[in-house]
Enzyme design. Structure first.
Site, PDB file in Angstrom:
ATOM      1  N   GLU A  90       0.853  -1.184   0.000  1.00  0.00           N
ATOM      2  CA  GLU A  90       0.000   0.000   0.000  1.00  0.00           C
ATOM      3  C   GLU A  90       0.891   1.237   0.000  1.00  0.00           C
ATOM      4  O   GLU A  90       1.821   1.332   0.791  1.00  0.00           O
ATOM      5  CB  GLU A  90      -0.897  -0.014   1.247  1.00  0.00           C
ATOM      6  N   ASN A  98      -9.083   4.525  -0.591  1.00  0.00           N
ATOM      7  CA  ASN A  98     -10.337   5.280  -0.585  1.00  0.00           C
ATOM      8  C   ASN A  98     -11.459   4.504   0.072  1.00  0.00           C
ATOM      9  O   ASN A  98     -12.399   5.087   0.627  1.00  0.00           O
ATOM     10  CB  ASN A  98     -10.754   5.627  -2.021  1.00  0.00           C
ATOM     11  N   GLY A 104     -19.746   3.181   1.787  1.00  0.00           N
ATOM     12  CA  GLY A 104     -19.673   1.740   1.975  1.00  0.00           C
ATOM     13  C   GLY A 104     -20.936   0.959   1.693  1.00  0.00           C
ATOM     14  O   GLY A 104     -20.958  -0.264   1.871  1.00  0.00           O
ATOM     15  N   ARG A 355     -25.860   9.880 -10.661  1.00  0.00           N
ATOM     16  CA  ARG A 355     -24.975  10.949 -10.199  1.00  0.00           C
ATOM     17  C   ARG A 355     -24.562  11.913 -11.304  1.00  0.00           C
ATOM     18  O   ARG A 355     -24.374  13.108 -11.058  1.00  0.00           O
ATOM     19  CB  ARG A 355     -23.741  10.330  -9.537  1.00  0.00           C
ATOM     20  N   GLU A 487     -11.531   0.216  -9.115  1.00  0.00           N
ATOM     21  CA  GLU A 487     -11.418   1.458  -9.874  1.00  0.00           C
ATOM     22  C   GLU A 487     -10.207   1.468 -10.790  1.00  0.00           C
ATOM     23  O   GLU A 487     -10.152   2.259 -11.737  1.00  0.00           O
ATOM     24  CB  GLU A 487     -11.374   2.646  -8.911  1.00  0.00           C
TER      25      GLU A 487
END
Length: 523
Positions: A90, A98, A104, A355, A487
């Site tokens: 990481e 994120n 969540g 969105r 992502e």
């Protein structure tokens, strides 16, 4: 179907050109220039890979997972369960990416929660909702896979110790999300995504695998046949600087899984994709959401897709920085409260649309809109924190709210009265928003107001992958030994990701990536 960006950027500072150095850097990053960027490390490999004779390995594992959000943790657990020797790194100094900061909530088709509520759902309906929001640019097969595996993956998360919010009867409950035609989102509780990343990282630790923080991937290493056999990382990296820390070469004999998230915080890179999104547009992502891993993948031959589709989250407040606390309040009110243009006092959108359409409608006004409700009509939690943060304000009357936000008082009063008739009749005559059965009219003080202005939230673009999460090259052939999920993988959600689908996507494909990487033959 509405025009995708017509007038949408009215309130965003525009840039009519990008500097030559930025263009050159981006072209190189996307593999369109003859020279790849250098990292300044003696272990740096040529842009298209190198043979094992070109490098001396410092560490070795079978599966190297890069990133510790939902996708990375799920991949590491599944690879370890499959018997692989796993290393997970990481770039930041904490675990979770994120995901740890996300709301969540998780979109799940055919769950026991839906069954308890008598809600009928289907994979086809789930996929259709994703395609409509994505303007049909989605990888439909990927959408179907996500929908098909959503329930078993949610059940898996519970087995792994992840927690979900409970209603007054102690049962998980469903939350209404814009763009979903059927109630299917299982609500996350206080703590958001950390209720998933925390238990998953603990489970991984129990399995003998600990996340190694402050280790940034800067280069993928390939053998002469083009197979990814490892990576160069920077140990002790900081501030997203690819030259910080010590270079370490990690040999991954089965494969590398990219679970590195998006690039929303990478201003130069995102400007090259969408010139509207300059420094005046805030971002909800944590500071590590930058593009160096995507660049490394493209230098290794990966196809990048949809990098110019960058989702803005419409529920954000311009009166705080980053993700903040706004969405934990405003998102919940969207089903029940109107979003109003400050200049006209009128509604601008179906507040339960996807969105993209929501964000575009706000941007078209040229300035922040205002969400107004009252205590009686309020839904969910978050008010107290929003008040403490100074983003939500209390008023004794609509006239007081109008004066505070410099809105036309008569128009505001008329619009709220009209909206109240929609609530009473359960029929939105202006925007066709589905009115919840428990919605209340907004007509008793105290009233509450908050400003809304979109922020960069999720990158639709990343590397192209197949159903096995294998990264594909420019010929649409798998790059052996390279996988991606979440992502970091592009094209799944098309133009716009439906809220609560990211959790599902990341966990479903993270698990698959880990399983497939562990099943690879040893290089």
């Amino acid at each position: 179907m509405e025009d995708m960006y017509t007038n949408a950027s009215a309130g965003i500072s525009r840039r009519t050109f990008i500097s030559g150095s930025a263009i050159a850097g981006t072209l190189a990053a996307l593999g369109l220039a003859g020279c790849a960027p250098k990292t300044g490390t003696e272990k740096e490999m040529p842009a298209t890979g190198a043979s094992t004779s070109d490098i001396s390995w410092d560490e070795e594992c079978e599966v190297l997972v890069v990133g510790s959000g939902y996708s990375g943790l799920a991949a590491a657990i599944e690879a370890k369960n499959a018997g692989a020797d796993v290393k997970i790194i990481e770039k930041m100094n904490r675990v979770g990416g994120n995901s740890a900061f996300a709301a969540g909530d998780m979109a799940v088709c055919g769950s026991k929660v839906q069954a308890r509520e008598g809600i009928e759902d289907s994979v086809d309906a789930f996929v259709s909702d994703m395609l409509i929001a994505g303007l049909y640019l989605n990888d439909e097969e990927k959408c179907r896979l996500i929908a098909e595996k959503s329930n078993e993956t949610w059940e898996w998360s519970v087995e792994m110790g992840c927690t979900w919010d409970k209603d007054e009867n102690g049962e998980p409950w469903l939350y209404p999300y814009g763009g979903h035609s059927i109630l299917r989102t299982i609500c996350q509780g206080v703590g958001g995504g950390s209720n998933v990343t925390g238990p998953l990282s603990e489970k991984l630790g129990e399995m003998g695998v600990n996340v190694e923080t402050e280790r940034m991937l800067v280069q993928l290493v390939q053998n002469d046949e083009g197979r990814v056999i490892g990576a160069v990382v920077r140990d002790g990296a900081s501030d997203n600087d690819v030259e910080s820390g010590k270079p370490v070469a990690i040999h991954a004999t089965k494969g590398v899984v990219l679970a590195t998230g998006g690039f929303g915080r990478d201003l130069e890179f995102r400007l090259a994709q969408d010139p509207r999104l300059d420094e005046t547009v805030d971002c909800t992502n944590q500071e590590g959401a930058t593009a160096e891993s995507l660049k490394a993948a493209v230098r290794a031959g990966a196809m990048a897709v949809h990098t110019d589709w960058i989702q803005l989250l419409p529920f954000m407040s311009p009166d705080e920085q980053g993700y903040g606390v706004a969405a934990f309040y405003t998102d919940g009110q969207a089903s029940y409260a109107p979003t109003l243009c400050r200049a006209t006092g009128r509604r601008v959108v179906n507040e339960l649309t996807d969105r993209k359409r929501y964000a575009d409608a706000i941007l078209e006004t040229g300035e922040p809109c205002v969400q107004i409700t009252c205590k009686k009509a309020m839904y969910g939690e978050g008010l107290e924190n929003a008040m403490k943060a100074g983003i939500t304000h209390e008023f004794n009357s609509l006239e007081e709210a109008a004066a505070f936000y410099d809105m036309p008082a008569d128009a505001l009063a008329d619009e709220i009265a009209r909206y109240n008739t929609f609530v009473t009749n359960k029929l939105d005559e202006d925007f066709e928003k589905p009115i919840p059965d428990d919605a209340q009219t907004i007509d008793e003080p105290p009233f509450y107001g908050v400003r809304l202005w979109p922020k960069v939230h999720h990158c639709m673009g990343g590397v192209k992958t197949d159903l096995d999460c294998r990264v594909l090259d420019m010929e649409l052939a798998p790059i052996p030994g390279l996988f991606a999920a979440g992502e970091a993988a592009g094209g799944v959600h098309g133009a716009c990701r439906l809220g609560s689908c990211a959790t599902t996507d990341c966990l479903v494909n993270g698990r698959i990536a880990g399983q497939k990487a562990a099943a690879e033959a040893t290089a």
